[in-house]
Structure formats: structure tokens, C-alpha cells
Motif scaffolding. Structure first.
Motif, PDB file in Angstrom:
ATOM      1  N   UNK A   1     -20.642 -27.571  30.944  1.00  0.00           N
ATOM      2  CA  UNK A   1     -19.872 -26.291  30.869  1.00  0.00           C
ATOM      3  C   UNK A   1     -19.412 -26.083  32.346  1.00  0.00           C
ATOM      4  N   UNK A   2     -17.911 -25.825  32.635  1.00  0.00           N
ATOM      5  CA  UNK A   2     -17.685 -25.847  33.723  1.00  0.00           C
ATOM      6  C   UNK A   2     -16.855 -24.404  34.039  1.00  0.00           C
ATOM      7  N   UNK A   3     -16.650 -23.575  32.896  1.00  0.00           N
ATOM      8  CA  UNK A   3     -16.112 -22.256  33.237  1.00  0.00           C
ATOM      9  C   UNK A   3     -16.799 -21.422  31.895  1.00  0.00           C
ATOM     10  N   UNK A   4     -17.168 -20.200  31.863  1.00  0.00           N
ATOM     11  CA  UNK A   4     -17.405 -19.601  30.718  1.00  0.00           C
ATOM     12  C   UNK A   4     -18.759 -19.707  30.291  1.00  0.00           C
ATOM     13  N   UNK A   5     -19.197 -19.320  29.061  1.00  0.00           N
ATOM     14  CA  UNK A   5     -18.222 -18.362  28.409  1.00  0.00           C
ATOM     15  C   UNK A   5     -17.843 -17.021  28.673  1.00  0.00           C
ATOM     16  N   UNK A   6     -16.605 -16.768  28.265  1.00  0.00           N
ATOM     17  CA  UNK A   6     -16.172 -15.416  28.444  1.00  0.00           C
ATOM     18  C   UNK A   6     -15.674 -14.718  27.510  1.00  0.00           C
ATOM     19  N   UNK A   7     -15.851 -13.301  27.377  1.00  0.00           N
ATOM     20  CA  UNK A   7     -15.673 -12.499  26.123  1.00  0.00           C
ATOM     21  C   UNK A   7     -14.768 -11.378  26.803  1.00  0.00           C
ATOM     22  N   UNK A   8     -13.811 -10.976  25.908  1.00  0.00           N
ATOM     23  CA  UNK A   8     -13.113  -9.655  26.568  1.00  0.00           C
ATOM     24  C   UNK A   8     -12.914  -8.635  25.220  1.00  0.00           C
ATOM     25  N   UNK A   9     -13.056  -7.779  24.825  1.00  0.00           N
ATOM     26  CA  UNK A   9     -12.807  -6.783  23.881  1.00  0.00           C
ATOM     27  C   UNK A   9     -12.107  -5.569  24.097  1.00  0.00           C
ATOM     28  N   UNK A  10     -12.094  -5.386  25.390  1.00  0.00           N
ATOM     29  CA  UNK A  10     -11.231  -4.183  26.088  1.00  0.00           C
ATOM     30  C   UNK A  10     -10.057  -4.463  26.751  1.00  0.00           C
ATOM     31  N   UNK A  11      -9.530  -5.525  27.257  1.00  0.00           N
ATOM     32  CA  UNK A  11      -8.373  -5.896  27.799  1.00  0.00           C
ATOM     33  C   UNK A  11      -8.062  -5.010  28.794  1.00  0.00           C
ATOM     34  N   UNK A  12      -8.908  -4.528  29.789  1.00  0.00           N
ATOM     35  CA  UNK A  12      -8.531  -3.591  30.834  1.00  0.00           C
ATOM     36  C   UNK A  12      -8.177  -4.342  32.018  1.00  0.00           C
ATOM     37  N   UNK A  13      -8.274  -5.671  32.319  1.00  0.00           N
ATOM     38  CA  UNK A  13      -8.023  -6.599  33.117  1.00  0.00           C
ATOM     39  C   UNK A  13      -6.767  -6.880  33.053  1.00  0.00           C
ATOM     40  N   UNK A  14      -5.885  -7.592  34.180  1.00  0.00           N
ATOM     41  CA  UNK A  14      -4.494  -8.069  34.266  1.00  0.00           C
ATOM     42  C   UNK A  14      -4.595  -9.189  33.054  1.00  0.00           C
ATOM     43  N   UNK A  15      -3.747  -9.654  32.413  1.00  0.00           N
ATOM     44  CA  UNK A  15      -3.447 -10.390  31.255  1.00  0.00           C
ATOM     45  C   UNK A  15      -4.053 -12.002  31.914  1.00  0.00           C
ATOM     46  N   UNK A  16      -3.752 -12.157  33.195  1.00  0.00           N
ATOM     47  CA  UNK A  16      -3.935 -13.640  33.530  1.00  0.00           C
ATOM     48  C   UNK A  16      -5.549 -13.800  33.821  1.00  0.00           C
ATOM     49  N   UNK A  17      -6.244 -12.580  33.814  1.00  0.00           N
ATOM     50  CA  UNK A  17      -7.919 -12.626  33.540  1.00  0.00           C
ATOM     51  C   UNK A  17      -8.473 -12.532  32.331  1.00  0.00           C
ATOM     52  N   UNK A  18      -7.607 -12.574  31.076  1.00  0.00           N
ATOM     53  CA  UNK A  18      -8.180 -12.453  29.806  1.00  0.00           C
ATOM     54  C   UNK A  18      -8.869 -14.060  29.701  1.00  0.00           C
ATOM     55  N   UNK A  19      -9.846 -13.872  28.911  1.00  0.00           N
ATOM     56  CA  UNK A  19     -10.396 -15.314  28.467  1.00  0.00           C
ATOM     57  C   UNK A  19      -9.682 -16.276  28.266  1.00  0.00           C
ATOM     58  N   UNK A  20      -8.803 -16.312  27.398  1.00  0.00           N
ATOM     59  CA  UNK A  20      -7.996 -17.616  27.067  1.00  0.00           C
ATOM     60  C   UNK A  20      -7.089 -17.872  28.109  1.00  0.00           C
ATOM     61  N   UNK A  21      -6.236 -16.871  28.447  1.00  0.00           N
ATOM     62  CA  UNK A  21      -5.513 -17.494  29.840  1.00  0.00           C
ATOM     63  C   UNK A  21      -6.198 -18.055  30.982  1.00  0.00           C
ATOM     64  N   UNK A  22      -7.471 -17.448  31.112  1.00  0.00           N
ATOM     65  CA  UNK A  22      -8.210 -18.043  32.135  1.00  0.00           C
ATOM     66  C   UNK A  22      -8.703 -19.425  31.995  1.00  0.00           C
ATOM     67  N   UNK A  23      -9.085 -19.802  30.632  1.00  0.00           N
ATOM     68  CA  UNK A  23      -9.457 -20.694  30.218  1.00  0.00           C
ATOM     69  C   UNK A  23      -8.482 -21.891  30.382  1.00  0.00           C
ATOM     70  N   UNK A  24      -7.289 -21.597  29.945  1.00  0.00           N
ATOM     71  CA  UNK A  24      -5.979 -22.387  30.143  1.00  0.00           C
ATOM     72  C   UNK A  24      -5.732 -22.956  31.260  1.00  0.00           C
ATOM     73  N   UNK A  25      -5.869 -22.046  32.403  1.00  0.00           N
ATOM     74  CA  UNK A  25      -5.525 -22.343  33.824  1.00  0.00           C
ATOM     75  C   UNK A  25      -6.826 -23.444  34.122  1.00  0.00           C
ATOM     76  N   UNK A  26      -7.868 -23.106  33.733  1.00  0.00           N
ATOM     77  CA  UNK A  26      -8.932 -24.135  33.835  1.00  0.00           C
ATOM     78  C   UNK A  26      -8.640 -25.704  33.491  1.00  0.00           C
ATOM     79  N   UNK A  27      -7.862 -25.681  32.504  1.00  0.00           N
ATOM     80  CA  UNK A  27      -7.599 -26.949  31.810  1.00  0.00           C
ATOM     81  C   UNK A  27      -6.483 -27.556  32.502  1.00  0.00           C
TER      82      UNK A  27
END
Length: 188
Positions: free
Chosen positions: A110-136
């Protein structure tokens, strides 16, 4: 409207190589030379030799996935990551409520995560899927975020991604249809 995702995302060639001999692997083409592998119970059984297990509790920060990532499944995904980063992505939304979770493996761990978000109070770029895709390695582009940039919005659920992959559609399929329709409308 609902949205459900349970998939592995990685470089398209990496996923083609790793799944070439699998009966239950269907790859959906994404942009930027990525592909999406819908995770179905049949695929999990083929990869691990056992039926998948699902959490009876709602995902949260301590247990970010509905699919229980068994040691056998994580070993497979970690093994694939020896050839490049591999992400498991999960999301479920209905009526504006939901969650998304992601984890990335690279080099067998594992190089990143796991991360979870159910509130989405942060910027879209920091949402788990967006962040993981950037890691890819997803690159920014004209779309609103990495999720849309790769085309993860074009299907709404696993059945849609299976059909998408079986029909060998591109992530730009719907955009191409809209352009074609607009061209016919303006010509008429």
C-alpha cells in the motif's frame, strides 16, 4: 439518481496483461491510457478462490470499504502493483448522500490510503477517488476533476461498466454521440 462503483483502476496495459487469462475480467476503457476493472463477486472468486465478503456495517474511516479486502485479494492487487500503481475504488451515492473510498498499491505494498469520505467538506481534489487517481498518474485536463477527466462518470454502476467494457466503448463514447447529434442538428 444513484451511483455505485467497485473497481480496480490502473494503466490499461498493466490491467490487460494481468487479466488476460481471467474469465470474469472485463476492462472498461478510460482516458489517459487507464482502464477500469469492475469488481464482481465472480471476479473476486476467480482471483482468490473464495467468495467475497461484504461488511454488514456502513463504511467509515475505520472500515472504508463495503467489500472486505481479504488478504488473498490484497495479495493479488499488491502483486499487480509490481508493474505500476493499482487502485481499488469504491463509491456509493443515492439522493446526494453517500461515500467514496480508495487505496493505492505500488511495488507490492500500500502506497496511499486507504481513505474514506462521507462528508465531502474538503475540496473535490482531496476526495479519496480524485486523490487516488492522481497517485496513479492522472493528469489535469479540461474536466472538473480527475474522476471526470478519466471518464469515471460515464457509467452509473457495475452493470454499466461491464456493458461498457464488453462493447469496447471509449470513455468519450457519450461525448462523441453528443457531438454527432449536434452536427446533425446544425446541418438540418
Amino acid at each position: 439518481m444513484s451511483y455505485q462503483l467497485s473497481a480496480v483502476v490502473a494503466d490499461a496495459e498493466l490491467l490487460r496483461e494481468q487479466t488476460a487469462e481471467l474469465d470474469h475480467a472485463v476492462l472498461g476503457e478510460l482516458r489517459q491510457d487507464f482502464a477500469l476493472l469492475p469488481v464482481t463477486p465472480q471476479l473476486v472468486e476467480e482471483l482468490t478462490g473464495a467468495l467475497p465478503d461484504f461488511s454488514v456495517e456502513a463504511p467509515d474511516a475505520d472500515h472504508p470499504f463495503h467489500l472486505v479486502l481479504s488478504p488473498a485479494l490484497t495479495d493479488v492487487l499488491a502483486g499487480w502493483s509490481g508493474r505500476g500503481p493499482v487502485a481499488y475504488l469504491e463509491a456509493e451515492f443515492f439522493g446526494g448522500e453517500g461515500y467514496q473510498s480508495a487505496v493505492v498499491w505500488l511495488g507490492g505494498a500500500v502506497s496511499w490510503g486507504p481513505r474514506f469520505d462521507g462528508e465531502f467538506a474538503v475540496a473535490r481534489a482531496a476526495w479519496p477517488i480524485n486523490s487516488a487517481l492522481v497517485e496513479l498518474g492522472a493528469e489535469p485536463g479540461p474536466w472538473i476533476d480527475a474522476f471526470a477527466e478519466l471518464g469515471l462518470h460515464v457509467e452509473r454502476d457495475t452493470a454499466g461498466w461491464l456493458a461498457h467494457g464488453r462493447r469496447r466503448l471509449s470513455a468519450d463514447y457519450w461525448d462523441d454521440l453528443a457531438d454527432e447529434w449536434e452536427g446533425r442538428q446544425s446541418a438540418g
